[in-house]
Design a protein around this motif. Structure first.
Motif, PDB file in Angstrom:
ATOM      1  N   ARG A 120      10.178   7.196   5.451  1.00  0.00           N
ATOM      2  CA  ARG A 120       8.934   7.846   5.837  1.00  0.00           C
ATOM      3  C   ARG A 120       7.752   6.957   5.463  1.00  0.00           C
ATOM      4  O   ARG A 120       6.785   6.837   6.209  1.00  0.00           O
ATOM      5  CB  ARG A 120       8.848   9.209   5.135  1.00  0.00           C
ATOM      6  N   ARG A 121       7.856   6.328   4.291  1.00  0.00           N
ATOM      7  CA  ARG A 121       6.773   5.428   3.865  1.00  0.00           C
ATOM      8  C   ARG A 121       6.666   4.233   4.808  1.00  0.00           C
ATOM      9  O   ARG A 121       5.564   3.784   5.115  1.00  0.00           O
ATOM     10  CB  ARG A 121       7.037   4.929   2.432  1.00  0.00           C
TER      11      ARG A 121
ATOM     12  N   ARG B 237       0.836  -1.210   0.000  1.00  0.00           N
ATOM     13  CA  ARG B 237       0.000   0.000   0.000  1.00  0.00           C
ATOM     14  C   ARG B 237       0.867   1.255   0.000  1.00  0.00           C
ATOM     15  O   ARG B 237       0.555   2.233  -0.658  1.00  0.00           O
ATOM     16  CB  ARG B 237      -0.895  -0.018   1.254  1.00  0.00           C
ATOM     17  N   VAL B 238       1.976   1.241   0.758  1.00  0.00           N
ATOM     18  CA  VAL B 238       2.825   2.434   0.810  1.00  0.00           C
ATOM     19  C   VAL B 238       3.933   2.379  -0.240  1.00  0.00           C
ATOM     20  O   VAL B 238       4.805   3.242  -0.278  1.00  0.00           O
ATOM     21  CB  VAL B 238       3.445   2.653   2.214  1.00  0.00           C
ATOM     22  N   GLY B 239       3.891   1.341  -1.099  1.00  0.00           N
ATOM     23  CA  GLY B 239       4.763   1.322  -2.266  1.00  0.00           C
ATOM     24  C   GLY B 239       6.196   0.897  -2.023  1.00  0.00           C
ATOM     25  O   GLY B 239       7.084   1.236  -2.813  1.00  0.00           O
ATOM     26  N   ILE B 240       6.484   0.156  -0.944  1.00  0.00           N
ATOM     27  CA  ILE B 240       7.868  -0.278  -0.730  1.00  0.00           C
ATOM     28  C   ILE B 240       7.944  -1.784  -0.510  1.00  0.00           C
ATOM     29  O   ILE B 240       8.857  -2.271   0.157  1.00  0.00           O
ATOM     30  CB  ILE B 240       8.549   0.468   0.444  1.00  0.00           C
ATOM     31  N   LEU B 241       6.989  -2.527  -1.102  1.00  0.00           N
ATOM     32  CA  LEU B 241       6.992  -3.976  -0.916  1.00  0.00           C
ATOM     33  C   LEU B 241       8.308  -4.603  -1.376  1.00  0.00           C
ATOM     34  O   LEU B 241       8.853  -5.502  -0.739  1.00  0.00           O
ATOM     35  CB  LEU B 241       5.813  -4.609  -1.665  1.00  0.00           C
ATOM     36  N   SER B 242       8.854  -4.084  -2.481  1.00  0.00           N
ATOM     37  CA  SER B 242      10.089  -4.671  -3.013  1.00  0.00           C
ATOM     38  C   SER B 242      11.286  -4.414  -2.098  1.00  0.00           C
ATOM     39  O   SER B 242      12.333  -5.025  -2.257  1.00  0.00           O
ATOM     40  CB  SER B 242      10.377  -4.091  -4.397  1.00  0.00           C
TER      41      SER B 242
END
Lengths: 230, 210
Positions: free
Chosen positions: B142-143, B122-127
């Motif tokens: 921050r994410r 959801r916050v775009g840092i799964l990878s």
């Protein structure tokens, strides 16, 4: 998403686990007190006398002093990193009783720095001429002593974490409180060596330990709450 | 999520920092579905106000109430419903992103690997999930802190400069998260200099004056 509130015990276990994981990645910092302990105690025969019967007289005391100072060495940084990066703030706001979380952290700290000293003490003691008959008492007294010291030190570290260069202050705070431990601990070892029953000093050590265990979390959480106010 | 009757109210808050009287009789209330943006120049006391709400700083006088009851003596209950994102990201550099969430967000709610993964996504840092937090960029940290806030599953969000270090996509993400949260009946209070949800219908402002 439906939230299941984490039970307090599970939360405390997470704090403990986290510190173990962190220590695993920073093992050199954790090993420092143990190295200090071994080095100091091996220096005594070199500086005084290699005569084992003479060393035996002071052996118990030397092991205890070295263990005390080694524990103190590791204390200063106990809460510092967590306060600086804001982790303790989140602990305060986690809705979990802060005292338990801090006690879990202190327990991890003891396992990493206090327990190795206890395990190492027979070897170190043998180097100072202590007979095998005192191993049990030496280890048991150090078990109670280092445990108490971790909690007392935790209170001191929590109080001084906001202070710049708090390490001097920390020693001044904790060392006087640690004196009874030193006295009863080394006395127990001496009494065992002289053939007397060491039950008295050991019971006093245990009493101090349980008092620290029951009141320590309250004092630590109060001190940490003051520290995060800055 | 139902946050019926979850009203947060502050009455006549006064707080001092050292010998400076920073907050003077600050009063406001936030209801479910509302986003309160605290604005004002640097040093006016935005952070102080947010820390007073969280109980990280004591207020000299004044009353905070949650769900119609004073929170005095009920801090732990209130804290559990409160999600806080401060200036500091509260991350451990030596732990991976996933571990950071497990060990910090996990203190509040029981997490599964799937919830952690979906929140990181959801916050775009799964990878970046298995990288040590140390190696993340300032914006990614921050994410990650935002992911922790989401996992807290709190009714009331307290955000101190939430968009610091974030790129435009990150700012949009924060806006989306706040809108989603208040649309589900949540409450949010944020201190911000930058534009943040300036035209949103849920926005209310609290201007602090020196």
């Amino acid at each position: 998403m439906s939230a299941v509130r984490t039970p307090t015990l599970a939360a405390a276990r997470l704090v403990f686990q986290r510190d173990m994981t962190l220590a695993w990645r920073r093992w050199d910092e954790v090993a420092q007190p143990l190295i200090f302990y071994v080095v100091v105690t091996t220096m005594f025969p070199l500086a005084t006398t290699p005569d084992l019967s003479a060393l035996r007289e002071i052996g118990g005391g030397v092991v205890w002093v070295a263990a005390l100072l080694a524990s103190l060495l590791a204390l200063e940084s106990l809460f510092r990193a967590d306060v600086e990066d804001g982790t303790t703030e989140q602990w305060v706001l986690s809705g979990q009783p802060l005292g338990y979380l801090l006690l879990a952290k202190v327990a991890a700290h003891w396992v990493l720095t206090g327990l190795p000293l206890v395990i190492m003490s027979p070897i170190v003691g043998t180097g100072l001429g202590l007979p095998t008959s005192v191993w049990g008492v030496l280890m048991f007294s150090l078990l109670l002593g280092t445990g108490t010291l971790s909690i007392l030190g935790g209170i001191g570290a929590a109080l001084t974490v906001g202070v710049r260069r708090g390490s001097v202050l920390l020693s001044l705070l904790v060392l006087p409180l640690a004196m009874p431990l030193l006295i009863f601990g080394s006395r127990a070892v001496t009494m065992q060596m002289d053939g007397d029953s060491p039950a008295g000093p050991l019971q006093l050590l245990a009493a101090i330990f349980f008092m620290a265990l029951s009141l320590g979390p309250l004092a630590m959480s109060a001190a940490i709450r003051i520290s995060v106010e800055n | 999520m139902a946050f019926d009757g979850a009203v947060f109210e502050a009455r006549e808050i006064n707080a001092w920092r050292g010998d400076r009287h920073i907050l003077r009789d600050v009063s406001f209330s936030v209801r479910p579905g509302e986003f309160l943006k605290v604005t004002g120049p640097n040093g006016v006391g935005k952070t102080t106000l947010l820390r007073v709400i969280c109980g990280l700083l004591p207020a000299e006088t004044g009353e905070l109430s949650w769900r119609g009851q004073s929170i005095r003596g009920r801090r732990d209950e209130f804290n559990f419903e409160l999600g806080h994102l401060g200036h500091l990201n509260s991350l451990k550099g030596d732990l991976t992103a996933r571990e950071n969430l497990k060990f910090l967000a996990g203190l509040r709610t029981t997490l599964t690997a799937e919830t952690i993964d979906s929140t990181l996504d959801r916050v775009g840092i799964l990878s970046r999930g298995d990288l040590p937090a140390r190696s993340l960029s300032a914006g990614q940290k921050r994410r990650l802190a935002l992911a922790r806030l989401l996992l807290a599953d709190a009714a009331l969000w307290i955000l101190d400069e939430p968009v610091t270090n974030l790129d435009t996509a990150g700012i949009r993400l924060v806006e989306e998260l706040i809108v989603d949260h208040v649309e589900q009946g949540g409450l949010a209070i944020a201190a911000a200099h930058q534009r943040l949800l300036d035209d949103a219908p849920c926005l209310r402002r609290l201007e602090l004056e020196p």
